[in-house]
Write a protein that holds these residues in place. Structure first.
Motif, short mmCIF file in Angstrom:
data_model
loop_
_atom_site.label_atom_id
_atom_site.label_comp_id
_atom_site.label_asym_id
_atom_site.label_seq_id
_atom_site.Cartn_x
_atom_site.Cartn_y
_atom_site.Cartn_z
N ALA A 1 21.64 27.72 -18.53
CA ALA A 1 21.93 27.80 -19.68
C ALA A 1 23.16 29.04 -19.72
O ALA A 1 22.85 30.03 -19.17
CB ALA A 1 20.94 28.07 -20.67
N ASP A 2 24.32 28.63 -20.27
CA ASP A 2 25.39 29.87 -20.44
C ASP A 2 24.86 30.85 -21.26
O ASP A 2 24.12 30.75 -22.12
CB ASP A 2 26.42 29.21 -20.82
CG ASP A 2 27.29 28.36 -19.87
OD1 ASP A 2 27.12 28.32 -18.77
OD2 ASP A 2 28.11 27.52 -20.63
N ILE B 1 24.50 30.58 -27.85
CA ILE B 1 25.14 30.01 -28.97
C ILE B 1 23.97 29.72 -30.09
O ILE B 1 23.16 29.18 -29.71
CB ILE B 1 26.28 28.96 -29.11
CG1 ILE B 1 27.19 29.30 -28.18
CG2 ILE B 1 26.76 28.67 -30.54
CD1 ILE B 1 28.19 27.97 -27.82
N ASP B 2 24.06 30.62 -31.13
CA ASP B 2 22.86 30.33 -32.02
C ASP B 2 22.39 29.06 -32.25
O ASP B 2 21.47 28.89 -32.57
CB ASP B 2 23.15 31.12 -33.48
CG ASP B 2 23.35 32.82 -32.99
OD1 ASP B 2 22.74 33.26 -32.19
OD2 ASP B 2 24.01 33.41 -34.04
N SER B 3 23.38 28.23 -32.29
CA SER B 3 22.90 26.77 -32.89
C SER B 3 22.25 26.30 -31.81
O SER B 3 21.64 24.79 -32.02
CB SER B 3 24.16 25.71 -33.08
OG SER B 3 25.15 26.24 -32.02
N HIS B 4 22.42 26.56 -30.60
CA HIS B 4 21.42 26.09 -29.32
C HIS B 4 20.05 26.58 -29.39
O HIS B 4 19.28 25.90 -28.49
CB HIS B 4 22.18 26.35 -28.14
CG HIS B 4 23.59 25.55 -27.85
ND1 HIS B 4 24.49 26.05 -27.15
CD2 HIS B 4 23.88 24.54 -28.59
CE1 HIS B 4 25.63 25.18 -27.36
NE2 HIS B 4 24.98 24.37 -28.08
N LEU B 5 19.64 27.55 -30.27
CA LEU B 5 18.49 28.02 -30.14
C LEU B 5 17.50 27.14 -30.91
O LEU B 5 17.41 26.53 -31.67
CB LEU B 5 18.24 29.57 -30.65
CG LEU B 5 18.99 30.48 -29.92
CD1 LEU B 5 19.25 31.84 -30.61
CD2 LEU B 5 18.68 30.69 -28.66
#
Length: 82
Positions: free
Chosen positions: A73-74, A78-82
Motif C-alpha cells: 500500500a502507498d 488516504i483516509d478513505s482507504h482505511l
C-alpha cells in the motif's frame, strides 16, 4: 564518534559544518553514503533530492513473518482507504 551523516542546504553550509567538526574531532570525509545505520540512502545532486529506504529490512521482516505475498500500500494512506 564513529560515523555521522550531514545534510545541508548547500556547499557553503557543509564546509562550515565540517570545519567546526574538524576543530573538535579527527574527521575523514568519505565518499557519498550508500547505507547509514542499515538504511539505504540514495542522493541525486542534480535534482537536489535524498531518498531513504528500509526495503531490505522490511523484506526480511516480511519473510520472517511469512508475509512475502502481501499486497503493498502507498504511504501515507488516504483516509478513505482505511
Amino acid at each position: 564518534m564513529d560515523d555521522s551523516l550531514c545534510l545541508t542546504n548547500g556547499p557553503e553550509e557543509y564546509a562550515k559544518f565540517v570545519a567546526e567538526m574538524e576543530a573538535s574531532f579527527e574527521c575523514t570525509d568519505e565518499e557519498e553514503v550508500q547505507y547509514f545505520l542499515g538504511v539505504c540512502v540514495q542522493t541525486d545532486q542534480e535534482e537536489n533530492t535524498v531518498v531513504i529506504s528500509q526495503e531490505e529490512q522490511s523484506d526480511a521482516i516480511g519473510s520472517e513473518a511469512k508475509a512475502s505475498g502481501c499486497v503493498l500500500a502507498d504511504t501515507p494512506m488516504i483516509d478513505s482507504h482505511l
